[in-house]
Design a protein around this motif. Structure first.
Motif, mmCIF file in Angstrom:
data_model
loop_
_atom_site.group_PDB
_atom_site.id
_atom_site.type_symbol
_atom_site.label_atom_id
_atom_site.label_comp_id
_atom_site.label_asym_id
_atom_site.label_seq_id
_atom_site.Cartn_x
_atom_site.Cartn_y
_atom_site.Cartn_z
ATOM 1 N N THR A 111 0.846 -1.193 0.000
ATOM 2 C CA THR A 111 0.000 0.000 0.000
ATOM 3 C C THR A 111 0.882 1.243 0.000
ATOM 4 O OG1 THR A 111 -1.792 -1.099 1.181
ATOM 5 C CG2 THR A 111 -1.721 1.315 1.290
ATOM 6 N N GLN A 112 0.550 2.209 -0.855
ATOM 7 C CA GLN A 112 1.289 3.472 -0.878
ATOM 8 C C GLN A 112 0.585 4.507 -0.001
ATOM 9 O OE1 GLN A 112 3.008 4.999 -4.569
ATOM 10 N NE2 GLN A 112 2.084 3.257 -5.649
ATOM 11 N N ILE A 113 1.378 5.353 0.657
ATOM 12 C CA ILE A 113 0.825 6.426 1.477
ATOM 13 C C ILE A 113 0.880 7.739 0.698
ATOM 14 C CG2 ILE A 113 1.311 5.362 3.696
ATOM 15 C CD1 ILE A 113 3.876 7.010 3.845
ATOM 16 N N THR A 114 -0.044 8.641 1.016
ATOM 17 C CA THR A 114 -0.043 9.960 0.366
ATOM 18 C C THR A 114 -0.060 11.050 1.441
ATOM 19 O OG1 THR A 114 -2.455 9.992 0.093
ATOM 20 C CG2 THR A 114 -1.163 9.023 -1.691
ATOM 21 N N PHE A 115 -1.256 11.531 1.837
ATOM 22 C CA PHE A 115 -1.353 12.600 2.827
ATOM 23 C C PHE A 115 -2.308 12.210 3.945
ATOM 24 C CE2 PHE A 115 -0.483 15.158 -1.096
ATOM 25 C CZ PHE A 115 0.811 15.488 -0.750
ATOM 26 N N GLY A 116 -2.079 12.770 5.135
ATOM 27 C CA GLY A 116 -2.945 12.482 6.269
ATOM 28 C C GLY A 116 -2.999 13.617 7.266
ATOM 29 N N PRO A 117 -3.875 14.615 7.066
ATOM 30 C CA PRO A 117 -3.936 15.766 7.974
ATOM 31 C C PRO A 117 -4.871 15.545 9.159
ATOM 32 C CG PRO A 117 -5.398 16.119 6.132
ATOM 33 C CD PRO A 117 -4.732 14.793 5.884
ATOM 34 N N ALA A 118 -4.720 16.404 10.169
ATOM 35 C CA ALA A 118 -5.704 16.511 11.241
ATOM 36 C C ALA A 118 -6.903 17.296 10.712
ATOM 37 C CB ALA A 118 -5.096 17.216 12.448
ATOM 38 N N THR A 119 -8.088 17.031 11.272
ATOM 39 C CA THR A 119 -9.310 17.749 10.908
ATOM 40 C C THR A 119 -9.922 18.349 12.175
ATOM 41 O OG1 THR A 119 -10.730 15.802 11.176
ATOM 42 C CG2 THR A 119 -9.696 16.118 9.013
ATOM 43 N N ASP A 120 -11.095 18.963 12.021
ATOM 44 C CA ASP A 120 -11.719 19.630 13.164
ATOM 45 C C ASP A 120 -12.057 18.665 14.296
ATOM 46 O OD1 ASP A 120 -11.529 22.068 11.971
ATOM 47 O OD2 ASP A 120 -13.596 22.103 11.219
ATOM 48 N N ASP A 121 -12.384 17.417 13.988
ATOM 49 C CA ASP A 121 -12.721 16.478 15.057
ATOM 50 C C ASP A 121 -11.969 15.156 14.928
ATOM 51 O OD1 ASP A 121 -13.963 15.309 12.918
ATOM 52 O OD2 ASP A 121 -15.989 15.381 13.746
ATOM 53 N N GLY A 122 -10.932 15.123 14.112
ATOM 54 C CA GLY A 122 -10.200 13.873 13.975
ATOM 55 C C GLY A 122 -9.072 13.953 12.967
ATOM 56 N N PHE A 123 -9.072 13.015 12.036
ATOM 57 C CA PHE A 123 -7.975 12.903 11.083
ATOM 58 C C PHE A 123 -8.423 12.001 9.933
ATOM 59 C CE2 PHE A 123 -7.795 9.659 14.313
ATOM 60 C CZ PHE A 123 -7.557 8.489 13.623
ATOM 61 N N TYR A 124 -7.657 12.012 8.855
ATOM 62 C CA TYR A 124 -7.836 11.012 7.802
ATOM 63 C C TYR A 124 -6.500 10.779 7.131
ATOM 64 C CZ TYR A 124 -7.974 14.742 4.188
ATOM 65 O OH TYR A 124 -7.670 15.796 3.362
ATOM 66 N N TYR A 125 -6.433 9.705 6.352
ATOM 67 C CA TYR A 125 -5.232 9.443 5.555
ATOM 68 C C TYR A 125 -5.681 8.829 4.239
ATOM 69 C CZ TYR A 125 -0.160 9.340 5.256
ATOM 70 O OH TYR A 125 1.138 9.634 4.922
ATOM 71 N N ASP A 126 -5.049 9.267 3.151
ATOM 72 C CA ASP A 126 -5.346 8.744 1.817
ATOM 73 C C ASP A 126 -4.293 7.708 1.432
ATOM 74 O OD1 ASP A 126 -7.487 10.417 1.641
ATOM 75 O OD2 ASP A 126 -6.531 11.886 0.331
ATOM 76 N N PHE A 127 -4.761 6.553 0.960
ATOM 77 C CA PHE A 127 -3.886 5.444 0.596
ATOM 78 C C PHE A 127 -4.143 5.005 -0.842
ATOM 79 C CE2 PHE A 127 -4.790 5.102 5.131
ATOM 80 C CZ PHE A 127 -3.516 5.005 5.676
ATOM 81 N N ALA A 128 -3.109 4.453 -1.452
ATOM 82 C CA ALA A 128 -3.242 3.779 -2.744
ATOM 83 C C ALA A 128 -3.035 2.287 -2.492
ATOM 84 C CB ALA A 128 -2.220 4.300 -3.752
ATOM 85 N N PRO A 129 -4.114 1.515 -2.281
ATOM 86 C CA PRO A 129 -3.958 0.093 -1.954
ATOM 87 C C PRO A 129 -3.363 -0.681 -3.129
ATOM 88 C CG PRO A 129 -6.178 0.895 -1.449
ATOM 89 C CD PRO A 129 -5.517 1.939 -2.288
ATOM 90 N N LYS A 130 -2.666 -1.750 -2.806
ATOM 91 C CA LYS A 130 -2.032 -2.557 -3.846
ATOM 92 C C LYS A 130 -3.049 -3.395 -4.604
ATOM 93 C CE LYS A 130 1.457 -6.166 -4.539
ATOM 94 N NZ LYS A 130 2.405 -7.092 -3.876
ATOM 95 N N ASP A 131 -4.004 -4.004 -3.864
ATOM 96 C CA ASP A 131 -4.888 -4.989 -4.487
ATOM 97 C C ASP A 131 -6.333 -4.521 -4.650
ATOM 98 O OD1 ASP A 131 -2.797 -6.911 -4.625
ATOM 99 O OD2 ASP A 131 -3.084 -7.327 -2.482
ATOM 100 N N ARG A 132 -6.892 -3.901 -3.617
ATOM 101 C CA ARG A 132 -8.312 -3.537 -3.644
ATOM 102 C C ARG A 132 -8.532 -2.313 -2.772
ATOM 103 N NH1 ARG A 132 -10.282 -4.479 1.269
ATOM 104 N NH2 ARG A 132 -9.308 -6.084 2.579
ATOM 105 N N PRO A 133 -9.606 -1.567 -3.030
ATOM 106 C CA PRO A 133 -9.922 -0.445 -2.131
ATOM 107 C C PRO A 133 -10.253 -0.963 -0.732
ATOM 108 C CG PRO A 133 -11.158 -0.305 -4.185
ATOM 109 C CD PRO A 133 -10.538 -1.658 -4.168
ATOM 110 N N PHE A 134 -9.968 -0.183 0.274
ATOM 111 C CA PHE A 134 -10.314 -0.565 1.639
ATOM 112 C C PHE A 134 -11.815 -0.419 1.858
ATOM 113 C CE2 PHE A 134 -5.819 0.984 2.400
ATOM 114 C CZ PHE A 134 -5.290 -0.296 2.416
#
Length: 665
Positions: A94-117
């Motif tokens: 899986t490749q990593i891209t960006f992952g910021p904090a948000t107003d009530d949490g966080f997220y991270y964007d990934f490029a999965p190798k085989d299938r979407p999560f």
């Protein structure tokens, strides 16, 4: 011997330490309790890691959990990094891209190798995150060159990170953060180690798709969202708020109460049903009475204006991508599209009302004695919001503002802003909002006007709020650098609703740019032409969004004056049908909005149905009530107590409660 530097603490005391001493070492020298509690440091205003050396004289403040805003941003940033590490541990390739904090949490964007999560993957990822937190690995800051970053990411198959690294300045200090063998490119700052996070204070919430760099022409990624807090109590409170918010969702209640709907044929526009539009009409009538009493004159301006007008105002250059534009020639079906020679051949639906109000102001000669001139409009506007940003009543493409513009002299500005603050306060309290915060949004980097103009405008708004006594912690007074409009600073008013959420609704902006660009002037006492100050102001913001906020604030249980149906008369037996009609007639004569339910259904079924529709009062009548000219009055609510009262008494109670707040003696 190391050079000594001076560290000044928030209480004014100072310490002499060796250059290169870290904030963590200074915290330990002050005391073990502070060393344990410290999460990061603010060095000359910049938030930094505790382990980062301080090389010169500086002001130092240690950030602990008591500094909640800073602390939450830090832990959410760390949760995002732990999420990325956990995903790569569980899903190699899986490749990593960006992952910021948000107003009530966080997220991270990934490029999965085989299938979407999917959301089925989240429990395993959460468990792996807790394992990483338990390892308590140090988060170590390292400075790399751009070429090192590119080479590293390419060698590890991280094409997205390598692409981003290749666009960074070659002479800029670039940093990565390492925890064990795992690392990510990041500006920081971070906590000292993963173990500083509470393993019970986060939850992964959902998965969605997201395009790389937000461009639909790029690869689709898997975005994993989470919420993160300082401790499990805060998380539990947040999850409870989310549960309550789901019950109050205006889209769900709007359907149950038959208020409005949305459909594909009009993306971003609302189909108001009779009951929903009745709420609108009541709110509009209330606002009109408040504006009339406040000395406003109501106007109505065109929906479509020539592009040259928008170009002159400055909106064409800065806002065109959000405007709906119309060629002045209809495209021929045999051609590729409309033939236009230049921008002057285009028209545009108005995204805001202000330029049109200046054009009204310019009609006829205005004297200094005519000012202030308060011009109001319930103006329908259109903005081409991205499809993915649309959200029920809260984010739409067609909306109606409770808009107004005040043209005044410089010496009148502070008083006018203060009067607006008082008006806004009355409106919010009448509508059930006792708490709101006031924030001053200051000059952005890209702006019109001189620094002197911005200095004066910003200070005038400060002075006006001070004149009302609202520049205090009680009103959440805060200044927001860089968040003003391109033409003016502004005061923002943030409401707090019944479950503690905040909504930015009202605003007032001090503008000297638009009167100059559109050549608005008045004749002063000296007989010369002068530019008026133009105050852009709104209280509700837009009717659509504010009604959505009201629905969620009240959970659909509107105060009687706003409720679309104020009462339902429901029969127990058919023998009471005639009396029920008499009751409806009496209610209508008294001005109460009521309906009658004569269906051959059990009364408990009727009670449940009208409770779901949030009808404030149910008037139950049977054979006995018909004989005695009474009704069984049942207020909305599971714990409501039913009373059997004479009809006249019920009507008197309802009519008194149904009076709008501004008309009550």
């Amino acid at each position: 011997m190391s050079e000594m530097i001076r560290i000044t603490l928030p209480d004014g005391s100072a310490r002499e330490v060796a250059s290169g001493t870290t904030a963590a070492e200074i915290a330990a020298a002050i005391g073990p309790g502070l060393a344990k509690a410290a999460l990061a440091a603010r060095v000359d205003g910049e938030v930094r890691d505790l382990a980062r050396p301080i090389e010169r004289d500086a002001e130092l403040a240690l950030i602990t959990a008591r500094d909640e805003a800073d602390a939450l941003e830090l832990v959410r940033h760390d949760y995002a990094h732990v999420l990325a590490e956990a995903v790569q541990n569980l899903f190699p390739g899986t490749q990593i891209t960006f992952g910021p904090a948000t107003d009530d949490g966080f997220y991270y964007d990934f490029a999965p190798k085989d299938r979407p999560f999917t959301e089925e993957d989240l429990p395993a990822i959460e468990e792996e995150m807790r394992r990483i937190i338990a390892k308590d690995e140090a988060l170590v800051r390292e400075v790399w060159t751009r070429d090192q970053l590119i080479a590293h990411f390419r060698a590890h198959g991280e094409t997205f990170k390598a692409e981003w690294a290749g666009e960074l300045p070659g002479d800029e200090e670039l940093t990565v953060y390492r925890s064990g063998d795992w690392l990510d490119m990041c500006r920081g700052p971070h906590l000292a180690s993963t173990g500083k996070l509470d393993p019970q204070a986060f939850k992964l919430t959902r998965v969605s798709g997201a395009y790389w760099r937000g461009d639909q022409k790029n690869a689709m990624l898997s975005r994993i969202y989470g919420t993160g807090w300082l401790n499990k109590k805060q998380l539990a409170e947040h999850l409870t708020r989310l549960e309550e918010a789901a019950k109050r969702d205006h889209r769900k209640l709007g359907q149950e109460m038959d208020l409005f709907h949305l459909q594909q044929e009009a993306h971003g526009s609302i189909f108001w049903h009779p009951k929903g539009y009745l709420i609108w009409r009541q709110l509009e009538a209330y606002m009109r009475r408040r504006l009339d009493a406040g000395g406003y004159e109501e106007v109505k301006t065109p929906q479509i204006m020539d592009a040259r007008q928008w170009e002159q105002s400055g909106h064409w250059g800065k806002y065109r991508e959000n405007m709906f534009v119309i060629p002045d020639e209809v495209p021929n079906t045999e051609d590729d599209g409309p033939v236009v020679s230049n921008d002057a051949d285009w028209m545009a639906l108005k995204p805001m009302n202000c330029p049109a109000h200046v054009l009204i102001f310019r009609q006829g000669i205005k004297s200094y004695r005519d000012l202030p001139l308060r011009m109001a409009e319930f103006g329908c506007c259109h903005r081409n919001e991205p499809h993915g940003a649309l959200h029920g009543l809260m984010r739409v493409r067609q909306f109606t503002q409770d808009d107004a513009h005040i043209f005044c002299r410089q010496d009148q500005l502070v008083e006018e802003v203060a009067l607006f603050c008082d008006l806004l306060d009355r409106v919010y309290k009448d509508l059930g909002f006792d708490k709101y915060a006031i924030k001053l949004a200051l000059r952005p980097e890209k702006r019109f006007g001189t620094d002197e103009m911005w200095d004066w405008s910003e200070q005038s708004l400060r002075d006006a709020v001070a004149a009302t006594g609202r520049n205090t912690a009680e009103f959440g007074w805060e200044e927001l650098p860089g968040e003003g409009a391109f033409y003016a600073p502004k005061l923002e008013f943030h409401l707090t609703d019944a479950i503690g959420r905040t909504w930015q609704v009202g605003t007032i902006q001090t503008d000297t740019v638009l009167p100059e660009r559109l050549d608005a002037s008045y004749v002063g006492a000296d007989g010369e032409r002068h530019r008026p100050i133009m105050l852009h102001r709104a209280i509700l913001g837009s009717f659509e969004r504010f009604i959505g906020i009201l629905i969620e604030h009240y959970a659909g249980k509107f105060p009687l004056w706003l409720a679309p149906v104020q009462a339902v008369v429901a029969t127990i037996v058919s023998d009471a049908d005639g009396y029920a009609q008499d009751v409806i007639t009496a209610l209508a004569k008294a001005g109460i909005r009521a309906e009658v339910d004569l269906r051959n259904e059990k009364i408990n079924y009727k009670v449940r149905e009208h409770s779901l529709a949030k009808v404030p009062y149910l008037l139950v009548v049977g054979k006995r009530e018909a004989e005695e000219r009474t009704v069984a009055l049942r207020p909305l609510g599971a714990d409501a107590r039913q009373e059997v009262l004479p009809l006249d008494e019920v009507i008197a109670r309802l009519t008194g409660e149904a009076v709008p707040p501004d008309l009550r003696s």
